[in-house]
Design an enzyme around this catalytic site. Structure first.
Site, PDB file in Angstrom:
ATOM      1  N   LYS A   1       7.639  -2.670 -18.697  1.00 32.96           N
ATOM      2  CA  LYS A   1       8.056  -1.508 -17.906  1.00 32.96           C
ATOM      3  C   LYS A   1       9.566  -1.242 -18.014  1.00 32.96           C
ATOM      4  CE  LYS A   1       4.229  -1.959 -14.621  1.00 32.96           C
ATOM      5  NZ  LYS A   1       3.837  -1.885 -13.189  1.00 32.96           N
TER       6      LYS A   1
ATOM      7  N   TYR B   1      -1.760   6.468 -14.392  1.00 32.43           N
ATOM      8  CA  TYR B   1      -1.921   5.924 -13.036  1.00 32.43           C
ATOM      9  C   TYR B   1      -2.729   6.860 -12.118  1.00 32.43           C
ATOM     10  CZ  TYR B   1       1.170   1.935 -13.855  1.00 32.43           C
ATOM     11  OH  TYR B   1       1.712   0.752 -14.298  1.00 32.43           O
TER      12      TYR B   1
ATOM     13  N   ASN C   1       8.054  -4.456 -11.397  1.00 32.27           N
ATOM     14  CA  ASN C   1       7.440  -5.768 -11.618  1.00 32.27           C
ATOM     15  C   ASN C   1       7.255  -6.101 -13.111  1.00 32.27           C
ATOM     16  OD1 ASN C   1       5.378  -4.018 -12.108  1.00 32.27           O
ATOM     17  ND2 ASN C   1       4.060  -4.693 -10.439  1.00 32.27           N
TER      18      ASN C   1
ATOM     19  N   HIS D   1       2.789  -4.438 -17.008  1.00 31.32           N
ATOM     20  CA  HIS D   1       1.447  -3.990 -16.646  1.00 31.32           C
ATOM     21  C   HIS D   1       0.438  -4.808 -17.437  1.00 31.32           C
ATOM     22  CE1 HIS D   1      -2.052  -1.386 -16.067  1.00 31.32           C
ATOM     23  NE2 HIS D   1      -2.281  -1.570 -17.356  1.00 31.32           N
TER      24      HIS D   1
ATOM     25  N   GLU E   1      -7.467   2.124 -21.560  1.00 23.56           N
ATOM     26  CA  GLU E   1      -5.997   2.138 -21.665  1.00 23.56           C
ATOM     27  C   GLU E   1      -5.555   1.996 -23.122  1.00 23.56           C
ATOM     28  OE1 GLU E   1      -4.622  -0.866 -18.928  1.00 23.56           O
ATOM     29  OE2 GLU E   1      -5.180   0.315 -17.176  1.00 23.56           O
TER      30      GLU E   1
HETATM   31  P1  GDP Z   1      -1.211  -4.088 -10.766  1.00 16.22           P
HETATM   32  O1  GDP Z   1      -2.607  -3.998 -11.337  1.00 16.22           O
HETATM   33  O2  GDP Z   1      -0.842  -5.498 -10.346  1.00 16.22           O
HETATM   34  O3  GDP Z   1      -0.158  -3.487 -11.676  1.00 16.22           O
HETATM   35  O4  GDP Z   1      -1.185  -3.260  -9.413  1.00 16.22           O
HETATM   36  P2  GDP Z   1      -1.803  -1.824  -8.991  1.00 16.22           P
HETATM   37  O5  GDP Z   1      -2.766  -1.318 -10.015  1.00 16.22           O
HETATM   38  O6  GDP Z   1      -2.254  -1.962  -7.585  1.00 16.22           O
HETATM   39  O7  GDP Z   1      -0.518  -0.872  -8.961  1.00 16.22           O
HETATM   40  C1  GDP Z   1       0.003  -0.286 -10.125  1.00 16.22           C
HETATM   41  C2  GDP Z   1       1.506  -0.340 -10.077  1.00 16.22           C
HETATM   42  O8  GDP Z   1       1.965   0.457  -8.988  1.00 16.22           O
HETATM   43  C3  GDP Z   1       2.083  -1.737  -9.776  1.00 16.22           C
HETATM   44  O9  GDP Z   1       2.167  -2.561 -10.910  1.00 16.22           O
HETATM   45  C4  GDP Z   1       3.450  -1.374  -9.222  1.00 16.22           C
HETATM   46  O10 GDP Z   1       4.385  -1.029 -10.251  1.00 16.22           O
HETATM   47  C5  GDP Z   1       3.133  -0.126  -8.395  1.00 16.22           C
HETATM   48  N1  GDP Z   1       2.798  -0.462  -6.985  1.00 16.22           N
HETATM   49  C6  GDP Z   1       1.689  -1.096  -6.508  1.00 16.22           C
HETATM   50  N2  GDP Z   1       1.712  -1.197  -5.162  1.00 16.22           N
HETATM   51  C7  GDP Z   1       2.872  -0.600  -4.774  1.00 16.22           C
HETATM   52  C8  GDP Z   1       3.461  -0.345  -3.501  1.00 16.22           C
HETATM   53  O11 GDP Z   1       2.929  -0.712  -2.438  1.00 16.22           O
HETATM   54  N3  GDP Z   1       4.666   0.310  -3.495  1.00 16.22           N
HETATM   55  C9  GDP Z   1       5.281   0.745  -4.650  1.00 16.22           C
HETATM   56  N4  GDP Z   1       6.453   1.380  -4.555  1.00 16.22           N
HETATM   57  N5  GDP Z   1       4.734   0.530  -5.863  1.00 16.22           N
HETATM   58  C10 GDP Z   1       3.561  -0.121  -5.940  1.00 16.22           C
END
Ligand code: GDP
Length: 138
Positions: free
Chosen positions: A10, A50, A113, A116, A127
């Site tokens: 990222k 997303y 973070n 991905h 994807e």
């Molecule tokens: P992942 O599968 O661990 O990447 O998590 P998710 O699919 O739930 O979320 C996708 C991405 O959205 C995450 O990797 C983060 O970059 C972002 N994200 C997830 N939860 C949050 C949140 O509560 N707040 C913010 N600002 N970003 C989030």
């Protein structure tokens, strides 16, 4: 079973110049690089990628973050690739990720973070198609 998954290094990790460390860790974990691209996501690409999160409050911020600089996208192959990448990556929130995980080592918070990783074989296939349409990997 040998399987494919998709990772994105990222924009935060690219700004921190740790993309080499992340790719090396993935190679050390036994992932084979099948496809590799560096690109700066357009808003429409980040929104599409997303789309499952479009109703979430953090969606606009997430799209802004993912379009804030270039990313590296890779198709990876390994035994049990999807689950293994999730394990090496660590939990979404970098502040809760163990130090030996990529997010623990290179991430900053729940949004920034570093990496991905696809969360299921079905999503991995979609994807990979999203970023490598029509690719026939060796
Ligand atoms: P992942 O599968 O661990 O990447 O998590 P998710 O699919 O739930 O979320 C996708 C991405 O959205 C995450 O990797 C983060 O970059 C972002 N994200 C997830 N939860 C949050 C949140 O509560 N707040 C913010 N600002 N970003 C989030």
């Amino acid at each position: 079973m040998r399987q494919r998954t998709l990772t994105i290094i990222k924009p935060d990790a690219m700004r921190n110049r740790v993309e080499g460390h992340i790719l090396q860790r993935l190679l050390d974990e036994g992932f084979e690089l099948k496809g590799l691209r560096m690109l700066h996501l357009a808003e429409s690409q980040a929104e599409g990628f997303y789309a499952v999160h479009r109703e979430r409050s953090f969606y606009p911020e997430l799209v802004r973050f993912m379009t804030s600089g270039p990313v590296i996208v890779a198709c990876l192959e390994r035994e049990d690739a999807v689950a293994h990448l999730r394990k090496v990556m660590g939990p979404t929130d970098s502040t809760k990720a163990p130090q030996q995980t990529l997010r623990g080592q290179f991430g900053t918070n729940i949004q920034e973070n570093a990496v991905h990783g696809s969360d299921s074989p079905e999503n991995a296939a979609n994807e990979i198609k999203f970023f490598f349409p029509g690719a026939k990997f060796d």
